[in-house]
Design a protein around this motif. Sequence first.
Motif, mmCIF file in Angstrom:
data_model
loop_
_atom_site.group_PDB
_atom_site.id
_atom_site.type_symbol
_atom_site.label_atom_id
_atom_site.label_comp_id
_atom_site.label_asym_id
_atom_site.label_seq_id
_atom_site.Cartn_x
_atom_site.Cartn_y
_atom_site.Cartn_z
ATOM 1 N N GLU A 1 0.806 -1.223 0.000
ATOM 2 C CA GLU A 1 0.000 0.000 0.000
ATOM 3 C C GLU A 1 0.838 1.272 0.000
ATOM 4 O O GLU A 1 0.458 2.273 -0.609
ATOM 5 C CB GLU A 1 -0.921 0.013 1.223
ATOM 6 C CG GLU A 1 -2.002 -1.061 1.209
ATOM 7 C CD GLU A 1 -2.939 -0.951 2.403
ATOM 8 O OE1 GLU A 1 -2.911 0.095 3.080
ATOM 9 O OE2 GLU A 1 -3.686 -1.907 2.659
ATOM 10 N N TYR A 2 1.979 1.228 0.674
ATOM 11 C CA TYR A 2 2.778 2.444 0.835
ATOM 12 C C TYR A 2 3.986 2.503 -0.095
ATOM 13 O O TYR A 2 4.665 3.524 -0.173
ATOM 14 C CB TYR A 2 3.263 2.563 2.276
ATOM 15 C CG TYR A 2 2.159 2.772 3.302
ATOM 16 C CD1 TYR A 2 0.875 3.119 2.924
ATOM 17 C CD2 TYR A 2 2.426 2.621 4.656
ATOM 18 C CE1 TYR A 2 -0.119 3.303 3.871
ATOM 19 C CE2 TYR A 2 1.433 2.813 5.610
ATOM 20 C CZ TYR A 2 0.162 3.148 5.207
ATOM 21 O OH TYR A 2 -0.821 3.339 6.146
ATOM 22 N N GLY A 3 4.298 1.396 -0.762
ATOM 23 C CA GLY A 3 5.440 1.397 -1.654
ATOM 24 C C GLY A 3 6.777 1.310 -0.948
ATOM 25 O O GLY A 3 7.812 1.672 -1.515
ATOM 26 N N PHE A 4 6.798 0.834 0.284
ATOM 27 C CA PHE A 4 8.056 0.694 1.008
ATOM 28 C C PHE A 4 8.901 -0.425 0.394
ATOM 29 O O PHE A 4 8.380 -1.369 -0.181
ATOM 30 C CB PHE A 4 7.795 0.321 2.473
ATOM 31 C CG PHE A 4 7.328 1.457 3.336
ATOM 32 C CD1 PHE A 4 6.887 2.641 2.793
ATOM 33 C CD2 PHE A 4 7.323 1.321 4.718
ATOM 34 C CE1 PHE A 4 6.443 3.675 3.595
ATOM 35 C CE2 PHE A 4 6.881 2.340 5.524
ATOM 36 C CZ PHE A 4 6.445 3.523 4.963
ATOM 37 N N THR A 5 10.205 -0.329 0.582
ATOM 38 C CA THR A 5 11.066 -1.469 0.288
ATOM 39 C C THR A 5 10.900 -2.475 1.429
ATOM 40 O O THR A 5 10.450 -2.129 2.525
ATOM 41 C CB THR A 5 12.535 -1.039 0.208
ATOM 42 O OG1 THR A 5 12.944 -0.540 1.489
ATOM 43 C CG2 THR A 5 12.737 0.034 -0.856
ATOM 44 N N GLU A 6 11.295 -3.728 1.185
ATOM 45 C CA GLU A 6 11.227 -4.754 2.227
ATOM 46 C C GLU A 6 12.062 -4.339 3.438
ATOM 47 O O GLU A 6 11.652 -4.530 4.589
ATOM 48 C CB GLU A 6 11.731 -6.099 1.686
ATOM 49 C CG GLU A 6 10.811 -6.736 0.655
ATOM 50 C CD GLU A 6 9.597 -7.403 1.293
ATOM 51 O OE1 GLU A 6 9.545 -7.478 2.537
ATOM 52 O OE2 GLU A 6 8.710 -7.844 0.537
ATOM 53 N N GLU A 7 13.245 -3.776 3.176
ATOM 54 C CA GLU A 7 14.137 -3.376 4.268
ATOM 55 C C GLU A 7 13.513 -2.271 5.118
ATOM 56 O O GLU A 7 13.543 -2.317 6.350
ATOM 57 C CB GLU A 7 15.479 -2.900 3.711
ATOM 58 C CG GLU A 7 16.468 -2.485 4.792
ATOM 59 C CD GLU A 7 17.774 -1.952 4.223
ATOM 60 O OE1 GLU A 7 18.735 -1.839 4.977
ATOM 61 O OE2 GLU A 7 17.804 -1.638 3.014
ATOM 62 N N MET A 8 12.919 -1.284 4.459
ATOM 63 C CA MET A 8 12.301 -0.171 5.163
ATOM 64 C C MET A 8 11.120 -0.670 6.015
ATOM 65 O O MET A 8 10.958 -0.265 7.173
ATOM 66 C CB MET A 8 11.822 0.865 4.141
ATOM 67 C CG MET A 8 11.399 2.187 4.719
ATOM 68 S SD MET A 8 11.080 3.342 3.351
ATOM 69 C CE MET A 8 10.357 4.703 4.243
ATOM 70 N N ALA A 9 10.312 -1.559 5.441
ATOM 71 C CA ALA A 9 9.167 -2.109 6.169
ATOM 72 C C ALA A 9 9.633 -2.920 7.374
ATOM 73 O O ALA A 9 9.019 -2.886 8.447
ATOM 74 C CB ALA A 9 8.323 -2.974 5.245
ATOM 75 N N TYR A 10 10.739 -3.649 7.204
ATOM 76 C CA TYR A 10 11.270 -4.470 8.301
ATOM 77 C C TYR A 10 11.744 -3.581 9.450
ATOM 78 O O TYR A 10 11.499 -3.870 10.625
ATOM 79 C CB TYR A 10 12.416 -5.338 7.786
ATOM 80 C CG TYR A 10 12.990 -6.272 8.823
ATOM 81 C CD1 TYR A 10 12.336 -7.454 9.161
ATOM 82 C CD2 TYR A 10 14.188 -5.976 9.457
ATOM 83 C CE1 TYR A 10 12.854 -8.313 10.115
ATOM 84 C CE2 TYR A 10 14.716 -6.827 10.406
ATOM 85 C CZ TYR A 10 14.048 -7.994 10.734
ATOM 86 O OH TYR A 10 14.570 -8.831 11.691
ATOM 87 N N ILE A 11 12.416 -2.479 9.131
ATOM 88 C CA ILE A 11 12.958 -1.592 10.159
ATOM 89 C C ILE A 11 11.852 -0.998 11.017
ATOM 90 O O ILE A 11 11.942 -0.969 12.243
ATOM 91 C CB ILE A 11 13.799 -0.468 9.510
ATOM 92 C CG1 ILE A 11 15.092 -1.042 8.921
ATOM 93 C CG2 ILE A 11 14.129 0.624 10.527
ATOM 94 C CD1 ILE A 11 15.868 -0.055 8.075
#
Length: 484
Positions: free
Chosen positions: A307-317
């Motif tokens: 939904e937000y277009g985050f990268t996997e790394e950003m979402a994990y953090i």
Amino acid sequence: MNWEVVIGLETHAQLSTRSKIFSGAATAFGASPNSQASAVDIALPGVLPVLNRGAVERAIRFGLAVGGKINRRSIFARKNYFYPDLPKGYQISQYELPIVEGGTLDIVVGEQQKTVHLTRAHLEEDAGKSLHEDFQGMSGIDLNRAGTPLLEIVTEPDMRSAEEAVAYAKTLHSLVRWIDICDGNMQEGSFRCDANVSVRRPGDPLGTRCEIKNLNSFRFMEQAIKFEVRRQIELLEDGGKVVQETRLYDPDRDETRSMRSKEDAMDYRYFPDPDLLPLEVTQQWVNEVKHLMPELPGAMRARFVSEYGFTEEMAYIVTQDRERAKHFDQFWSNLLKLVGDRPELAVQGANWAMIEVASMANRVGAEMTQMPISPEHLAQWVGRILDGTISHKIAKEVFAAMWNGEGDADTIIKVKGLQQISDSGEIEKIVDQVLAANAQQAADYKSGKEKAFNSLVGQVMKATQGKANPAQVNALLKKKLGGS
């Protein structure tokens, strides 16, 4: 030849109930020795245990979170052994029929994702604590902890390095706090890990394992496992044999040392506790617990990516902690309202916010969850960077003032007169003054010395107290110096 490391973890998570698993005694940490030990906890004759419903509910919550099988019927057993801090001479635990079987936990190690399979999670009571200080050569026994509810979570031997073991432990630590079944305080012993470590040649059967007990920090866990791996490999390569045993880690000497020979299940003489009926869990109860479950970290990460277009790394953090994740979710919703149909700007702004929040928390020694800036005010601050009201340099000053409670971004910018100068005419006058005062640097740039240009930009920013729009400053300087 290469060696393969094989690791399985057993974790004791102290459940966040206010009373013990089989008595009404309190579980609060730090009370005077033996002031929270009831007749049940110290095993006085004639007392009977009564199961704490809240402990069972938390075990169900965990089973749902990891996708395990919640057994409708489970059995409490007596695990028989002698130890001074175990007044009954046995520990009430679950053996053949635990409340949770199976389940998985996804971990991230570097850029690699891995699934760790769980064997089981079972309920049991904690033992007391032996105290060896200030007793003139003798030991004291504090039974405050006896009977505290634990959920023991056991993995399959799926991990292949100390780094993977630490990643699993951190992920599990985050999860039990996320679903609010354990406070995760490792210093107080609320979250304790035992590591079963062995080595083998690739493709060979599992080697003889040694268990490293009571690892109460992630750093010590990594160090202990690495030492134990080296010890076992050196022993085998020298023609020796690994003995199954329980070992302790000494952080001062950075080594593990033998504690006792490792017992097998038969040594504990498990049998069903005659004082406790089988535990029956209805589907209705499971459904009620499931209805009250929060959005889990994995689901939230997937939502942030889709939904937000985050990268996997950003979402994990941002999903390492539930409160931080909720805060960021609200911040993002407010930021999207400000940027309208340009979500790519929101991603850029979110990165700034994450970096600045982490940097400030690190400087002041605060947890990310202690940030004193509301999601709305954080979004407003990012918005003022995106719309050019303040420069990145000034934004740091505004953020620090917000952290210190001086108001929201708009208030601080107005009171301190920090609004960015974007009037091209005003900036051009200052650029002309800087070029006139720094003719040699202007000549150096024209002769090919790029560093001279950065110095001129710095002079302009200094003259405007950091308020000039950097992009306009760069453009005007290059125009006047004949650059492209």
